[in-house]
Design a protein around this motif. Sequence first.
Motif, PDB file in Angstrom:
ATOM      1  N   ASN A 299      80.815  20.809  87.171  1.00  0.00           N
ATOM      2  CA  ASN A 299      81.802  21.046  86.116  1.00  0.00           C
ATOM      3  C   ASN A 299      83.154  20.409  86.440  1.00  0.00           C
ATOM      4  OD1 ASN A 299      82.584  22.779  88.142  1.00  0.00           O
ATOM      5  ND2 ASN A 299      82.566  24.638  86.879  1.00  0.00           N
ATOM      6  N   ALA A 323      81.430  24.406  81.370  1.00  0.00           N
ATOM      7  CA  ALA A 323      79.979  24.361  81.610  1.00  0.00           C
ATOM      8  C   ALA A 323      79.657  23.242  82.596  1.00  0.00           C
ATOM      9  CB  ALA A 323      79.231  24.171  80.294  1.00  0.00           C
ATOM     10  N   TYR A 324      79.639  21.995  82.136  1.00  0.00           N
ATOM     11  CA  TYR A 324      79.349  20.847  82.995  1.00  0.00           C
ATOM     12  C   TYR A 324      79.928  19.591  82.373  1.00  0.00           C
ATOM     13  CZ  TYR A 324      75.597  20.143  79.580  1.00  0.00           C
ATOM     14  OH  TYR A 324      74.891  19.978  78.421  1.00  0.00           O
ATOM     15  N   LYS A 556      76.122  23.475  74.639  1.00  0.00           N
ATOM     16  CA  LYS A 556      76.384  24.207  75.884  1.00  0.00           C
ATOM     17  C   LYS A 556      76.344  25.727  75.734  1.00  0.00           C
ATOM     18  CE  LYS A 556      78.955  20.355  77.868  1.00  0.00           C
ATOM     19  NZ  LYS A 556      80.246  19.810  78.359  1.00  0.00           N
ATOM     20  N   GLN A 559      74.378  27.701  78.374  1.00  0.00           N
ATOM     21  CA  GLN A 559      74.788  27.671  79.768  1.00  0.00           C
ATOM     22  C   GLN A 559      74.558  29.009  80.464  1.00  0.00           C
ATOM     23  OE1 GLN A 559      75.628  24.850  80.954  1.00  0.00           O
ATOM     24  NE2 GLN A 559      76.385  25.312  83.000  1.00  0.00           N
ATOM     25  N   TYR A 634      73.068  23.561  84.636  1.00  0.00           N
ATOM     26  CA  TYR A 634      73.049  24.484  83.498  1.00  0.00           C
ATOM     27  C   TYR A 634      73.012  25.953  83.913  1.00  0.00           C
ATOM     28  CZ  TYR A 634      71.418  20.014  81.705  1.00  0.00           C
ATOM     29  OH  TYR A 634      71.297  18.681  81.417  1.00  0.00           O
TER      30      TYR A 634
END
Length: 728
Positions: A299, A323-324, A556, A559, A634
């Motif tokens: 992230n 999230a990422y 997302k 997540q 994730y």
Amino acid sequence: MKISRIFAIVGFLVTSLVTAQNKEITLEEIWNGTFRTEGMQALHSMNNGKQYSVLNFDRSTRTSSIDIYDYKTLKKVETLVNSSNLNDVQAFFDYSFSKDESKILLTTQSRPIFRRSTLGEYFVYDRKTNTATKLSDRLVQEPTFSPDGNKVAYGFENNLYVKDLIKGETKQITFDGNKNSIINGITDWVYEEEFSFVRAFDWNANSNKIAFIRFDESEVPEFSMDVYGSDLYQTQQVFKYPKAGETNSKVSLHLYDLETEKLSEIKVGKTYNDFYIARLNWSNDADILSAQYMNRHQNELDLWMINTQNNTSDLVLAEKDKAYVDVTFNLTFLEDNSFIWTSEKDGYNHIYHYDKSGKLINQVTNGNWEVTDYYGFDEDSNTIFYQSVENGSINRDVYSIKLNGKNKKRLTQKDGTNNASFSADFTYFINTHSSANSPQEYTLHDAKSGKLIKSIKDNSDLVEMLKDYKLSKKEFSTLSVNGNELNMWMIKPEDFDPNKTYPLFMYQYSGPGSQQVANRWNGANDYWYQYLAQQGYIVACVDGRGTGYKGADFKKVTQNELGKYEVEDQIEAAKKLGNLPYIDEERIGIWGWSYGGFMSSNALFKGNDVFTMAIAVAPVTSWRFYDSIYTERYMTTPQENSSGYDENSPINHVDKLKGDFLLIHGTGDDNVHVQNTMRMVEALVQANKQFEWMIYPDKNHGIYGGNTRLHLYTKMTNFINKTLGDKK
């Protein structure tokens, strides 16, 4: 007699015509290449911007050629090389040019390692002397020309080598490479699979430095697979595979100076703990190397500019996300070393322009839609070319826009999926277009206006052949599910009667950022769905929450809880479709492969009052069994998020099974290990649940080879007929 004879002939012709137009697809035809589309193989735009090359293969003589065509006339003007004229080369199946196009690297043999990696035999063809010289007597990896075309670097047995093409000498530049321990310049298994690259080395602009990533995987746990083969005793394939929460390779960045023959480690101005080097690229400055570092949670992404002359580094860009952060291949350096970057930091994936110090100059594209591909930048016209879903998330179009974000033009006009290959000077582009109703068509366009110049190839023979078949239209729509309008396609029997009821068979993949509902031409599975429609099934696909091209929030939302919202959407979608008057709500099935197998298993178990049956091919059954980079992107680690891992893994819900379940896996699957299926089987047995399963010996994640695919789809079809077919 004559009149009767005329009637007989007319009757025969009418019967023949009706029969021809009602020809049914067979499973054998799907997998023997009957419906294969024609393409343009290994298309390369020549430096002059006026011509392009393609690879042609003569099946009668089993020889290969690289042929040059003129963009304007589309006529062949030259054959650069033909294997029939080379003593040691019978044929080649891929090629790449040196930067000045004076030399060509020909691939003559290739042996797969994993999904993207291969060992190959290569020849260097010199256009001046018309001779081909073998690069190495050994099978090597990722051979790459230096920018001046005088050298080739490659990997062999975890070390890096450089061949001087002028002197004919090969020099080994790393020496500590060792199987399942140290890898230099070639990615380890998990980087290859999840960061999508194999070559972890790069030449600088002056051809005198090579930067590379070194992987120390000595502490990464090993995974072993039995290889049954045909001998009396099986063997084992043993490789390093970091599962979620386990030890990753320790990575470091290194530099080899060809002039001083000095090898050194590159340090950046920040201390990282448990990190990834996801990309490395030299800038236009021969001393400035870029590298993208990520934390283990993925992230945070840092873009570093490293001065290899004075050993200093500058952090020019730091992206963070709740999230990422997605890693891409879109970083592009302009002449002034400012750079193009893509990011979804405003909620949608867009193009940004930064100066060389990392200061934002401007956001080039913006809107509630996503950029899906970046093609390049034309310095002369100050124009960026890209692909996006601005014309609807199931479509793809090609656009141009000025670097300042003005004068945006849509260059393609046909709805569907458009993909461009531009000439080197951005004068022309070859567009590949397909839709659910039309196969791939290759056309030449003017890059400034998008104006069609000429058609190149249109797959008209396939179109003509398919007129004989009984095919159903793929219908696109949206379905309101759990507060979202989800994209959907549906295929009904060609003789569909709304007053009848039909069994419903659903397909999905559902993985983060994926898309299955897209306006593009058939793949093999689409012909299988047509085949099932001919048997009286309605087939449908719904892209639920977590899938891509509808913004970061939509993608997302899953997540830390993979398999929760996606499964809820499939169950609710099945309920809504089951309420349609022409669908039998008592006969609804679902299937998927890989992530889709994870999903179909969960849908059958958790939605046991909705789904009658499910097929899971090569499924993840617990995220604890899958690799670190993908899963932790994730889910973070199992140590941090045990409930997210366990509450949504189908292996923990086998007690809910009521319907019919078919589980399929290949024992040679290096990606989603057969361990997933074996553990699921044991859980089902201990829960005293009856099910069916099929194991394919030594087959990898794709489960193919020989008659394997035909056997697999016959197996699945028989199971569908048995569990969803009309039982009256």
